[in-house]
Every structure is written in structure tokens, then in C-alpha cells.
Design a protein around this motif. Structure first.
Motif, PDB file in Angstrom:
ATOM      1  N   LEU A 157       0.718  -1.181  -0.149  1.00 60.93           N
ATOM      2  CA  LEU A 157       0.134  -0.119  -0.134  1.00 60.93           C
ATOM      3  C   LEU A 157       0.799   1.259  -0.013  1.00 60.93           C
ATOM      4  O   LEU A 157       0.697   2.093  -0.614  1.00 60.93           O
ATOM      5  N   ARG A 161       0.961   4.303  -2.659  1.00 60.61           N
ATOM      6  CA  ARG A 161       1.037   5.670  -2.240  1.00 60.61           C
ATOM      7  C   ARG A 161       2.207   6.681  -2.969  1.00 60.61           C
ATOM      8  O   ARG A 161       1.926   7.700  -3.392  1.00 60.61           O
ATOM      9  N   GLN A 211     -11.118   4.862   3.447  1.00 66.03           N
ATOM     10  CA  GLN A 211     -10.568   4.814   4.816  1.00 66.03           C
ATOM     11  C   GLN A 211     -10.674   3.302   5.305  1.00 66.03           C
ATOM     12  O   GLN A 211      -9.615   2.579   5.664  1.00 66.03           O
ATOM     13  N   THR A 214      -8.652   0.463   3.044  1.00 67.62           N
ATOM     14  CA  THR A 214      -7.306   0.108   3.670  1.00 67.62           C
ATOM     15  C   THR A 214      -7.315  -0.536   4.931  1.00 67.62           C
ATOM     16  O   THR A 214      -6.447  -1.476   4.914  1.00 67.62           O
ATOM     17  N   GLY A 244      -3.348   1.615  -3.141  1.00 64.48           N
ATOM     18  CA  GLY A 244      -2.533   2.608  -2.383  1.00 64.48           C
ATOM     19  C   GLY A 244      -2.196   3.805  -3.535  1.00 64.48           C
ATOM     20  O   GLY A 244      -2.318   4.969  -2.826  1.00 64.48           O
ATOM     21  N   GLU A 247      -5.725   5.788  -2.797  1.00 64.98           N
ATOM     22  CA  GLU A 247      -6.337   5.300  -1.850  1.00 64.98           C
ATOM     23  C   GLU A 247      -7.458   6.128  -1.158  1.00 64.98           C
ATOM     24  O   GLU A 247      -8.314   5.661  -0.378  1.00 64.98           O
TER      25      GLU A 247
END
Length: 282
Positions: A157, A161, A211, A214, A244, A247
Motif C-alpha cells: 500500500l 501511495r 479509509q 485500507t 495505495g 487510496e
């Protein structure tokens, strides 16, 4: 964190890539491959733009550290067995993307993620099979990023990002794996476990907030039939990179087949809006 969607930003994808060199042997495969084939063909059409390059994260490449393919002309890696002789001479001559590889390394380095480079690595079938269907002319540059040994969801993840800026630079990020991958239980016995895990996975990546998505992915191995569906999660972890990199954005299932190859529940997903459709889910 990913910035709000821009009209020219590319989404990310996780695709179930099928088995071995299936696009070349559809008549030899159990079941009809048509629905999977169409789902892959639909991706370029729904994007409406040609990516500058594709960054592929395949379930068939694992290294001790994230490793970037830098070969300008990647060869073929026939990482399968038991198929007709001609499938070991298949060519998919998409060019590599050394310039994008350097950018990938820069972004991972800036995020404090150790990175290596591989100038010899070729395309494995987690890349050349689905992308042959998506881009049959092999005219879009492709580079691969390896998985990291241990399959830590948080690490993958985090890599996604770090790589999110590529989406604003014309690079399409695609995780290539399988929503169910237990080769020892591929047949009628797979139906229950693949559906149980597949139902959980779709809820986790589509139906909850980004959220919560994840958090659920970090605990994926507590899901129903998780280890029956993925005894080793090499074909699931590419999903983490795709998530990610998008996200904070919604996910949508773009392909679902409850009886792939006769028994397996199989899905693919997109994360983020399509170019020119900021805020849209589909």
C-alpha cells in the motif's frame, strides 16, 4: 495522500489475468474465456486515452526489495509449464520504459522505500497475456515493478501511495493477479471458497469508504476463506499497490464471473474516476 481527482488523471486497476498463455489457446482452456477477454478489451475503451506507459505489478515477480524493470526491450519470460510448444515462442514486443523506471525509483526513494533495478528482466505472463488482449499492437511501453518478499500489505500500500504521482504523468498503474489463486484447489471444490472470499473482497474494495478499505486490506487474511483462496498471497498483493495509488478514491468492480473456468468466482476492479470524469464511479 492522493490529491483530488483531476480530469486528466488516470485511474488504477487490479485485473484477474487468467491462466498461462490463455489468449493464444482459448480453444484449449476449460470454459469460455470471452467474458474475461472482453473485460480487458474494455479498459482501453473506457480510458479513452492512450497511456504514456503502463506500470505493471505482476503476481509472478517477487524480490527481496521492490525492483524496477529498466530493460528498453524486455524479452519474454515463459513462466508456465505444460502448454503447447508454440506458446514458448509467443512474442509480445512492447517496448520498455527506462525513463519511467527512473521516475519510479525516484518516487520510491523519496518515500524512503528501498529499491533495486533489473536491466535483464523480461515480461512474465502476468503481463504479456492480459496486455496482449488490452493492447494487441504492443504499442504502449510497459515496465514491471516486483512484489516485495513477505507480501506485507502495508508495504505494498505504501509503494502505491508513493507512486500515485505517476497517474498525473500519463502512466497507468495496473496490478495483475487473481482474486482467487489456489492452484491445488482449482475445480468444483473452488466454488465455495472463491465466492466467500470474492464476496468479502468486493465489499472491502467497493462498498466501504476508502479509509475502511485500507483497514480491511491490512487484515485481509482474517476474511472468510482467505487462506483457502490465497495460500500464498502473491496474486492478491498487486491489488494493494493499485489501491495505495488511489487510496482516497472510490473503487468499482469492472469484471465479475461467478464460474470462471467452470467454478471460480473471479473479479477485477478499477480505482479512481476515468479521465475527464472527476468524481464519477463508473
Amino acid at each position: 495522500m492522493t490529491a483530488p481527482n483531476q480530469p486528466d488523471r488516470l485511474p488504477t486497476y487490479f485485473v484477474s489475468h487468467g491462466g498461462g498463455p490463455w489468449p493464444w489457446i482459448k480453444d484449449l482452456m476449460p470454459g469460455d474465456m470471452g467474458k474475461l477477454e472482453k473485460s480487458l478489451q474494455d479498459i482501453p475503451r473506457e480510458l479513452g486515452v492512450t497511456p504514456r506507459a503502463i506500470l505493471a505489478v505482476s503476481g509472478h515477480w517477487e524480490e527481496s526489495e521492490f525492483t524496477v524493470q529498466t530493460n528498453p526491450h524486455p524479452p519474454m519470460l515463459y513462466d508456465y509449464g505444460g502448454f503447447p510448444d508454440f506458446t514458448y515462442r509467443i512474442q509480445y514486443p512492447a517496448p520498455g520504459a527506462p525513463d519511467v523506471a527512473a521516475r519510479v525509483g525516484q518516487l520510491l526513494d523519496e518515500a524512503g522505500i528501498p529499491t533495486r533495478y533489473d536491466a535483464q528482466r523480461g515480461y512474465d505472463h502476468g503481463v504479456f497475456a492480459p496486455f496482449f488482449v488490452m493492447y494487441p499492437d504492443a504499442d504502449v511501453p510497459i515496465l514491471q515493478l516486483s512484489l516485495r518478499s513477505g507480501y506485507d500489505p502495508a508495504a505494498h500500500l505504501a509503494a502505491g501511495r508513493a507512486l500515485a504521482p505517476l497517474r498525473d504523468e500519463g502512466v497507468l498503474i495496473v496490478g495483475s493477479g487473481f482474486s482467487y489463486h489456489n492452484l491445488r484447489n482449482f475445480g468444483p471444490r473452488a466454488a465455495h471458497d472463491s465466492k466467500a472470499f470474492g464476496d468479502w473482497l468486493t465489499e472491502a474494495v467497493v462498498e466501504v469508504s476508502p479509509q475502511e478499505r485500507t483497514q480491511r486490506l491490512l487484515r485481509w487474511d482474517t476474511a472468510p476463506s482467505a487462506r483457502a483462496a490465497h495460500p500464498a498471497e502473491d496474486h492478491l498483493v498487486p491489488l494493494m499497490v493499485a489501491v495505495g495509488a488511489a487510496e482516497d478514491e472510490a473503487g468499482v468492480r469492472i469484471y465479475h464471473e461467478p464460474d470462471f473456468m467452470g467454478s471460480v468466482d473471479s473479479s477485477s476492479y478499477r480505482f479512481g474516476a476515468l479521465p475527464g470524469r472527476a468524481g464519477a464511479r463508473a
